[in-house]
Design an enzyme around this catalytic site. Structure first.
Site, mmCIF file in Angstrom:
data_model
loop_
_atom_site.group_PDB
_atom_site.id
_atom_site.type_symbol
_atom_site.label_atom_id
_atom_site.label_comp_id
_atom_site.label_asym_id
_atom_site.label_seq_id
_atom_site.Cartn_x
_atom_site.Cartn_y
_atom_site.Cartn_z
ATOM 1 N N HIS A 59 -3.871 9.453 -1.441
ATOM 2 C CA HIS A 59 -2.674 9.666 -0.625
ATOM 3 C C HIS A 59 -1.607 8.611 -0.908
ATOM 4 O O HIS A 59 -0.456 8.780 -0.503
ATOM 5 C CB HIS A 59 -3.019 9.722 0.863
ATOM 6 C CG HIS A 59 -3.391 8.417 1.488
ATOM 7 N ND1 HIS A 59 -4.687 8.038 1.746
ATOM 8 C CD2 HIS A 59 -2.626 7.388 1.927
ATOM 9 C CE1 HIS A 59 -4.709 6.858 2.320
ATOM 10 N NE2 HIS A 59 -3.463 6.430 2.448
ATOM 11 N N ASP A 73 -10.373 10.984 -1.329
ATOM 12 C CA ASP A 73 -9.107 10.265 -1.234
ATOM 13 C C ASP A 73 -9.082 9.092 -2.207
ATOM 14 O O ASP A 73 -8.806 7.945 -1.839
ATOM 15 C CB ASP A 73 -8.870 9.777 0.201
ATOM 16 C CG ASP A 73 -7.438 9.321 0.418
ATOM 17 O OD1 ASP A 73 -6.564 9.719 -0.372
ATOM 18 O OD2 ASP A 73 -7.197 8.556 1.375
ATOM 19 N N SER A 85 -3.378 0.792 2.115
ATOM 20 C CA SER A 85 -4.238 1.855 1.593
ATOM 21 C C SER A 85 -4.479 1.702 0.103
ATOM 22 O O SER A 85 -3.557 1.449 -0.667
ATOM 23 C CB SER A 85 -3.615 3.221 1.854
ATOM 24 O OG SER A 85 -4.188 3.823 2.969
#
Length: 469
Positions: free
Chosen positions: A121, A151, A225
């Protein structure tokens, strides 16, 4: 002035929107401060620690200096929307100038020739990807492979060589209470260290595909992230992935063992092929087990069946509970999810499931999944204004295209803590719900009995048991 937008799931820092011509004006905001020196380079291969280091862990400042060179900033350009709010399908644009967002995430170097691991993402539908090292060198990056289910994305830095490489440990021996640190670039501030402990292991997040995250109280923020979660020995044990929308100090990391398992296929083919049944499922809680008349918490409760899928053709239905796989008892839904993640198209699996208290058996041939969906965030709606009158069970619902949308829940309601504002109730005790009025009438008629509701929450269907008052 740039702007920041924090998202509960995608811990990506969005640093602003501008026309294509103006994007260069914000480049400085993406550059982390210079590191004091450059570490020696590592061999040109992915490093994996065979076992936790037996030697005493280095002091925290020394540990940070040891691992800092392997942590990178991943900067992307993305198209958001036209000025009138319409989504932009891609270049060339018509009807106005596109809006281009600058966003950042984090990552780690896993091979000296310039392979970088980050979250899928983080790169999203990026038009351009630039990776910046701790010594301020920047490289254009291309995408080697993506696995939306976990992910994870693998990037190649063009022209990079002899880079410092992260030591990949194992998430298997991680225990609650272990010390951890997170390195990344939250909010585009530059390399930042946060410290904490492992708060829980094998933490379910209701994603269906992976219900075994590492939970930590080490701060993870937008921009973190894709960055590494290190143990006290400087080994990577997880990838920063998500923050909980309902509380501070609750963050999640993807266990590194899950990543290492798919890295060779991701590097070689650019994707991960998995077998597909075409069902989604959830854990069976004690209240659900009681309502479903199961002997105890066990199995994986099917919440949705995709049309024209192997599961659909076999006749699986929402409410079925898968209790064994290849003759092995399924104690938890995550065990079934883990087995399916390791399966390949064409594999045949034997399943036992319960429907209406009776055991049934099926053999299913798995199909190739055309696309793997990214797990959904843990989001809650803030809700609507409270109604003046007390609805049945303290639940006020409105019409929805496929059921009844919950608008409010009274604090003293038996449904509080089980249902959420924003849930769309699809079924009540196995019967489809035809709108808010239908739900209210049936809740009123249900009286004092256990309720089994099938709801759609954040786009995913799941079962919820509401115990009798």
């Amino acid at each position: 002035m740039g702007w920041l937008r924090a998202a509960a799931w995608a811990c990506v820092g969005f640093l602003g929107a501008a026309s294509p011509a103006a994007c260069g004006d914000r480049a400085a905001a993406l550059s982390p401060p210079a590191a004091p020196h450059r570490e020696a380079s590592a061999p040109c291969s992915i490093l994996r620690a065979e076992a936790p280091l037996a030697a005493a862990a280095p002091a925290l400042p020394a540990l940070i200096e040891q691992v800092r060179p392997v942590v990178v900033t991943v900067a992307t350009l993305r198209v958001s929307s036209l000025p009138d709010g319409r989504a932009t399908p891609g270049f060339p644009f018509r009807g106005g100038a596109p809006r281009v967002e600058r966003a950042i995430g984090s990552g780690l170097v896993i091979a000296a020739e310039g392979l970088v691991l980050t979250s899928d993402h983080v790169i999203g539908d990026a038009l351009d990807i630039e990776v910046q090292l701790s010594d301020e060198r920047a490289f254009e990056a291309s995408v080697v492979g993506r696995d939306p289910m976990l992910d994870v994305a693998l990037l190649k830095l063009l022209g990079a060589e002899s880079l410092s490489v992260a030591s990949l440990g194992s998430s298997a021996p991680v225990r609650t209470g272990d010390d951890v640190i997170v390195l990344g670039n939250p909010f585009g501030l530059g390399p930042t260290v946060t410290r904490g402990i492992i708060s829980a292991t094998s933490r379910p997040m209701g994603t269906g595909s992976l219900d075994g995250f590492l939970q930590t109280d080490a701060a993870i923020n937008p921009g973190n992230s894709g960055g590494p979660l290190f143990n006290a020995a400087g080994q990577v044990i997880g990838i920063a992935t998500a923050i909980h929308a309902d509380g501070r100090g609750i963050s999640f990391a993807l266990p590194i063992d899950e990543v290492v398992e798919i890295l060779p296929e991701l590097r070689e083919t650019g994707r991960v092929d998995r077998g597909r049944i075409g069902i989604t499922f959830q854990e069976v809680s004690s209240p659900l087990a009681r309502v479903l008349r199961l002997p105890g918490r066990m199995g994986a409760l099917i919440t949705e069946v995709e049309p024209e899928s192997p599961g659909s053709r076999l006749g699986f239905q929402p409410g079925d509970v898968i209790t064994s796989l290849e003759g092995r008892r399924v104690e938890h839904a995550r065990e079934l999810a883990r087995a399916l993640r390791r399966s390949k198209p064409g594999d045949e699996v034997k399943l036992t499931y319960k429907r209406g208290g009776a055991d049934r058996r099926a053999t299913v041939r798995l199909e190739r999944s055309a696309a793997q969906e990214r797990p959904r965030p843990l989001l809650r709606d803030d809700g609507a204004e409270r109604g003046a009158e007390q609805p049945p069970l303290g639940v006020l619902a409105s019409e929805a295209p496929e059921g009844a949308r919950i608008e409010s829940i009274a604090p003293q309601s038996p449904a509080a803590g089980h249902l959420d504002v924003g849930d769309v109730v699809l079924e009540l005790n196995g019967v489809p719900v035809r709108g808010g009025a239908d739900l209210a009438e049936r809740l009123r008629a249900a009286g004092r009995q256990d309720l089994l509701l099938r709801v759609r929450r954040n786009g995913s269907a799941r079962y919820v048991a509401v115990p009798a008052r």
